[in-house]
Design an enzyme around this catalytic site. Structure first.
Site, PDB file in Angstrom:
ATOM      1  N   CYS A 166     -21.406  -0.056  16.970  1.00  0.00           N
ATOM      2  CA  CYS A 166     -20.982   1.315  16.708  1.00  0.00           C
ATOM      3  C   CYS A 166     -20.638   1.401  15.225  1.00  0.00           C
ATOM      4  CB  CYS A 166     -19.753   1.622  17.562  1.00  0.00           C
ATOM      5  SG  CYS A 166     -19.005   3.219  17.201  1.00  0.00           S
ATOM      6  N   CYS A 176     -25.573   5.116  12.304  1.00  0.00           N
ATOM      7  CA  CYS A 176     -24.957   5.301  13.617  1.00  0.00           C
ATOM      8  C   CYS A 176     -25.982   4.781  14.610  1.00  0.00           C
ATOM      9  CB  CYS A 176     -24.688   6.784  13.853  1.00  0.00           C
ATOM     10  SG  CYS A 176     -24.282   7.188  15.564  1.00  0.00           S
ATOM     11  N   GLU A 198     -27.062  11.845  23.396  1.00  0.00           N
ATOM     12  CA  GLU A 198     -26.390  11.660  24.690  1.00  0.00           C
ATOM     13  C   GLU A 198     -26.975  12.609  25.748  1.00  0.00           C
ATOM     14  OE1 GLU A 198     -23.775   9.512  25.769  1.00  0.00           O
ATOM     15  OE2 GLU A 198     -23.947   8.401  23.888  1.00  0.00           O
ATOM     16  N   ASP A 204     -20.068   0.141  22.368  1.00  0.00           N
ATOM     17  CA  ASP A 204     -20.304   1.366  21.588  1.00  0.00           C
ATOM     18  C   ASP A 204     -19.557   2.492  22.296  1.00  0.00           C
ATOM     19  OD1 ASP A 204     -21.536   3.134  19.666  1.00  0.00           O
ATOM     20  OD2 ASP A 204     -22.882   3.786  21.255  1.00  0.00           O
ATOM     21  N   SER A 205     -19.522   3.645  21.656  1.00  0.00           N
ATOM     22  CA  SER A 205     -18.881   4.795  22.291  1.00  0.00           C
ATOM     23  C   SER A 205     -19.714   5.336  23.452  1.00  0.00           C
ATOM     24  CB  SER A 205     -18.698   5.900  21.256  1.00  0.00           C
ATOM     25  OG  SER A 205     -19.955   6.244  20.711  1.00  0.00           O
ATOM     26  N   HIS A 225     -26.678   5.510  17.499  1.00  0.00           N
ATOM     27  CA  HIS A 225     -27.386   6.510  18.307  1.00  0.00           C
ATOM     28  C   HIS A 225     -28.661   7.015  17.605  1.00  0.00           C
ATOM     29  CE1 HIS A 225     -23.658   6.906  20.646  1.00  0.00           C
ATOM     30  NE2 HIS A 225     -24.280   7.736  21.476  1.00  0.00           N
TER      31      HIS A 225
HETATM   32  N1  DGL Z   1     -22.906   5.124  18.091  1.00  0.00           N
HETATM   33  C1  DGL Z   1     -21.766   5.297  17.310  1.00  0.00           C
HETATM   34  C2  DGL Z   1     -21.937   4.964  15.865  1.00  0.00           C
HETATM   35  O1  DGL Z   1     -22.731   4.083  15.607  1.00  0.00           O
HETATM   36  C3  DGL Z   1     -20.784   6.337  17.618  1.00  0.00           C
HETATM   37  C4  DGL Z   1     -21.187   7.743  17.721  1.00  0.00           C
HETATM   38  C5  DGL Z   1     -19.986   8.548  18.152  1.00  0.00           C
HETATM   39  O2  DGL Z   1     -19.415   8.206  19.172  1.00  0.00           O
HETATM   40  O3  DGL Z   1     -19.664   9.507  17.470  1.00  0.00           O
HETATM   41  O4  DGL Z   1     -21.300   5.504  15.004  1.00  0.00           O
END
Ligand code: DGL
Length: 270
Positions: A75, A186, A152, A12-13, A188
């Site tokens: 991600c 997402c 984050e 993931d990012s 997150h």
């Molecule tokens: N967790 C990621 C997603 O599912 C990326 C969030 C990001 O880096 O902008 O999109």
């Protein structure tokens, strides 16, 4: 030759893919996991497609180098443009299919909301794929770019006024759309679930893309006879592209793990 005891690769990012790791720990506790979080370059969702593709290829190359048996793109942003990343030979699982399948099953009134990063919503991938399943689905979507920095930075408490205000700004319009299902598109976003839950009508079912992707992958491993045969608890090795101390704390708190390693990697080399 079967590769059952090789680790599962997840990337993931940043922190978001931990929602997938958490589900794996619950459902497949004997699997070894290698995780890459691109904490030095997060967020991906605000970047152009060209940059996201470049980063995703490097993330995949790193996991290949770690000799994993399958790669999970935990991600939503990368998953939404996956057909554009064509350089892989290994099995690659994205969040799109598991998530839309779960949403299609969950909805009773055929009205589904999707929230994700700018890049995910711009691609309309989730929306298009849902409408392929059922053309009568009413699908509304909204980019929520401030959610990732909130997560984050650990601002996820449902009593936090800043988190509540940002959620209100983005999700106000969903209140009168009569949706009964909301895709957290997402990985997150599940970490903000309590705040979102507090704000939206309580009858809405949330579909957690990270969690659904873990369940979907477990099924693939089972069908392909690729589950780890070991009875020992899995090993968890995390790699990130920035300083490790904050991530270590966050992972420990979120996953409730005692034993795991976190190391920094120069992802630009891959
Ligand atoms: N967790 C990621 C997603 O599912 C990326 C969030 C990001 O880096 O902008 O999109």
């Amino acid at each position: 030759m079967k590769n059952n005891n090789l680790p599962i690769g997840i990337f993931d990012s940043g922190l978001g893919g931990l929602t997938t790791v958490k589900e794996f720990i619950k459902i497949l506790p004997n699997e070894n996991i290698v995780y890459f979080g691109d904490t030095g370059r997060v967020p991906y969702g605000t970047k152009s497609q060209k940059i996201i593709i470049k980063y995703a290829k490097q993330d995949i190359n790193f996991l290949k180098f770690k000799n994993v048996k399958i790669i999970i793109i935990a991600c939503g942003t990368v998953s939404s443009i996956v057909p554009k990343i064509s350089t892989f030979d290994l099995k690659l699982v994205s969040t799109v299919k598991p998530t839309i399948n779960a949403a299609a099953l969950a909805t009773k009134n055929n009205r589904i909301g999707i929230i994700g990063t700018n890049a995910t919503i711009r691609s309309s991938t989730y929306k298009n794929e849902l409408e392929k399943i059922n053309k009568n689905f009413f699908v509304c979507q909204k980019a929520c770019p401030m959610f990732v920095p909130l997560v984050e930075n650990g601002i996820t408490n449902e009593n936090d006024p800043v988190a509540m205000e940002i959620v209100r700004r983005y999700l106000e319009e969903f209140k009168n759309k009569n949706i009964d299902t909301l895709i957290l598109g997402c990985t997150h976003y599940p970490m903000l679930k309590q705040v979102i839950r507090k704000f939206l009508p309580s009858n809405i079912t949330f579909v957690d893309s990270g969690k659904e992707t873990a369940k979907f992958t477990a099924n693939i491993l089972l069908k392909k006879d690729l589950l780890n045969s070991s009875k020992k608890p899995g090993k968890y090795n995390f790699f990130i592209s920035d300083e490790v101390s904050i991530f270590k704390e966050q992972a420990k708190r979120f996953l409730k793990l005692e034993k795991f390693s976190v190391n920094e990697v120069s992802i630009e080399k891959f």
